[in-house]
Design a protein around this motif. Structure first.
Motif, PDB file in Angstrom:
ATOM      1  N   HIS A   1      23.621 -12.156-107.742  1.00  0.00           N
ATOM      2  CA  HIS A   1      24.323 -13.460-108.888  1.00  0.00           C
ATOM      3  C   HIS A   1      23.442 -14.244-108.103  1.00  0.00           C
ATOM      4  O   HIS A   1      23.308 -14.501-106.898  1.00  0.00           O
ATOM      5  CB  HIS A   1      25.345 -13.190-108.899  1.00  0.00           C
ATOM      6  CG  HIS A   1      26.339 -14.234-107.959  1.00  0.00           C
ATOM      7  ND1 HIS A   1      27.133 -13.660-107.161  1.00  0.00           N
ATOM      8  CD2 HIS A   1      27.141 -15.093-107.474  1.00  0.00           C
ATOM      9  CE1 HIS A   1      27.931 -13.802-106.225  1.00  0.00           C
ATOM     10  NE2 HIS A   1      27.483 -15.309-106.461  1.00  0.00           N
TER      11      HIS A   1
ATOM     12  N   GLN B   1      26.272 -16.562-111.426  1.00  0.00           N
ATOM     13  CA  GLN B   1      27.642 -17.325-111.738  1.00  0.00           C
ATOM     14  C   GLN B   1      27.573 -19.305-111.957  1.00  0.00           C
ATOM     15  O   GLN B   1      27.356 -19.859-110.975  1.00  0.00           O
ATOM     16  CB  GLN B   1      27.968 -16.544-110.398  1.00  0.00           C
ATOM     17  CG  GLN B   1      29.568 -17.187-110.010  1.00  0.00           C
ATOM     18  CD  GLN B   1      29.881 -16.629-108.067  1.00  0.00           C
ATOM     19  OE1 GLN B   1      29.004 -17.315-107.122  1.00  0.00           O
ATOM     20  NE2 GLN B   1      31.166 -17.130-107.545  1.00  0.00           N
TER      21      GLN B   1
ATOM     22  N   HIS C   1      24.063 -21.559-104.384  1.00  0.00           N
ATOM     23  CA  HIS C   1      23.565 -20.320-103.328  1.00  0.00           C
ATOM     24  C   HIS C   1      22.723 -19.051-104.114  1.00  0.00           C
ATOM     25  O   HIS C   1      23.152 -18.725-105.215  1.00  0.00           O
ATOM     26  CB  HIS C   1      24.909 -19.693-102.259  1.00  0.00           C
ATOM     27  CG  HIS C   1      26.523 -19.113-103.805  1.00  0.00           C
ATOM     28  ND1 HIS C   1      27.046 -19.838-104.447  1.00  0.00           N
ATOM     29  CD2 HIS C   1      26.662 -17.999-104.215  1.00  0.00           C
ATOM     30  CE1 HIS C   1      27.815 -18.792-104.989  1.00  0.00           C
ATOM     31  NE2 HIS C   1      26.979 -17.808-104.879  1.00  0.00           N
TER      32      HIS C   1
ATOM     33  N   GLU D   1      24.977 -15.237-100.083  1.00  0.00           N
ATOM     34  CA  GLU D   1      26.259 -14.211 -99.666  1.00  0.00           C
ATOM     35  C   GLU D   1      25.951 -12.893 -99.758  1.00  0.00           C
ATOM     36  O   GLU D   1      24.916 -12.624-100.485  1.00  0.00           O
ATOM     37  CB  GLU D   1      26.884 -15.007-101.606  1.00  0.00           C
ATOM     38  CG  GLU D   1      28.059 -14.849-101.662  1.00  0.00           C
ATOM     39  CD  GLU D   1      28.766 -14.949-102.703  1.00  0.00           C
ATOM     40  OE1 GLU D   1      28.580 -15.954-103.689  1.00  0.00           O
ATOM     41  OE2 GLU D   1      30.055 -14.060-103.119  1.00  0.00           O
TER      42      GLU D   1
HETATM   43 CO    CO Z   1      28.656 -16.630-105.181  1.00  0.00          CO
END
Ligand code: CO
Ligand code: CMX
Length: 146
Positions: free
Chosen positions: A7, A60, A84, A134
């Motif tokens: 994502h 997201q 991110h 991430e």
């Molecule tokens: Co995330």
């Protein structure tokens, strides 16, 4: 091994308005919403596509629950935008260890809980050319809901 873009995390001040923008502009529908107290966010996952490893790629959308949360602090400094990126892997523990061994700061000693029961960790943006990164391992049977 990192096998997909899981994502892209986007920080916003008004989750409902941002969800509506993505629906009205692109036709993306909400796949899942949740509150993650530990991460300090209310979030909506918009599924963009499935991937060849059996996973999927999402946007997201993140609204902070608190001003002193990571997303709250980032919004105050930068305003809305891309917060991110997240890479998907079948083995977040192993990949995080291997990346830590390369000298990149991994923020958590052990992965924590992310969207839809996934296990997540983060790499420090200062060690990743300015990108908060991430790593995600999806839950075995991710929620199928709207
Ligand atoms: Co995330
Ligand atoms: N992208 C790029 N750089 C970032 C950043 C981001 N998202 N967040 C912070 N930074 C930079 C800041 O600009 C700052 O740089 P300068 O020193 O050059 O000004 C530096 O990193 C330190 O930033 P800070 O505002 O002082 O913030 P902290 O050090 O307290 O926290 C971080 C930064 C990465 C450790 C924290 O945001 C964190 O723990 N993030 C991981 C958790 C998270 O983001 N959760 C929300 C998403 C949940 C999910 O995806 O499910």
């Amino acid at each position: 091994m990192l096998t997909r873009i899981d994502h892209i995390g986007i920080a916003c001040t008004d989750l409902d308005a941002t969800v509506e923008f993505y629906r009205a502009t692109y036709g993306f529908e909400v796949f899942h919403t949740e509150v993650n107290e530990e991460q300090g966010v209310r979030e909506a996952m918009l599924k963009i596509n499935g991937t060849s490893d059996g996973g999927a790629s999402y946007l997201q959308l993140l609204q902070p629950l608190r001003d002193d949360s990571p997303v709250g602090k980032w919004l105050a400094k930068n305003g809305e935008g891309v917060h991110h990126i997240a890479f998907g892997t079948a083995d977040v523990d192993g990949d995080a260890e291997a990346i830590r061994d390369k000298g990149v700061r991994v923020l958590y000693d052990a992965p924590r809980t992310g969207s839809m029961g996934s296990r997540i960790t983060f790499l420090h943006p200062k060690d990743c050319h300015g990108v908060l990164t991430e790593l995600v391992t999806s839950a075995p049977r991710p929620a199928e809901e709207h």
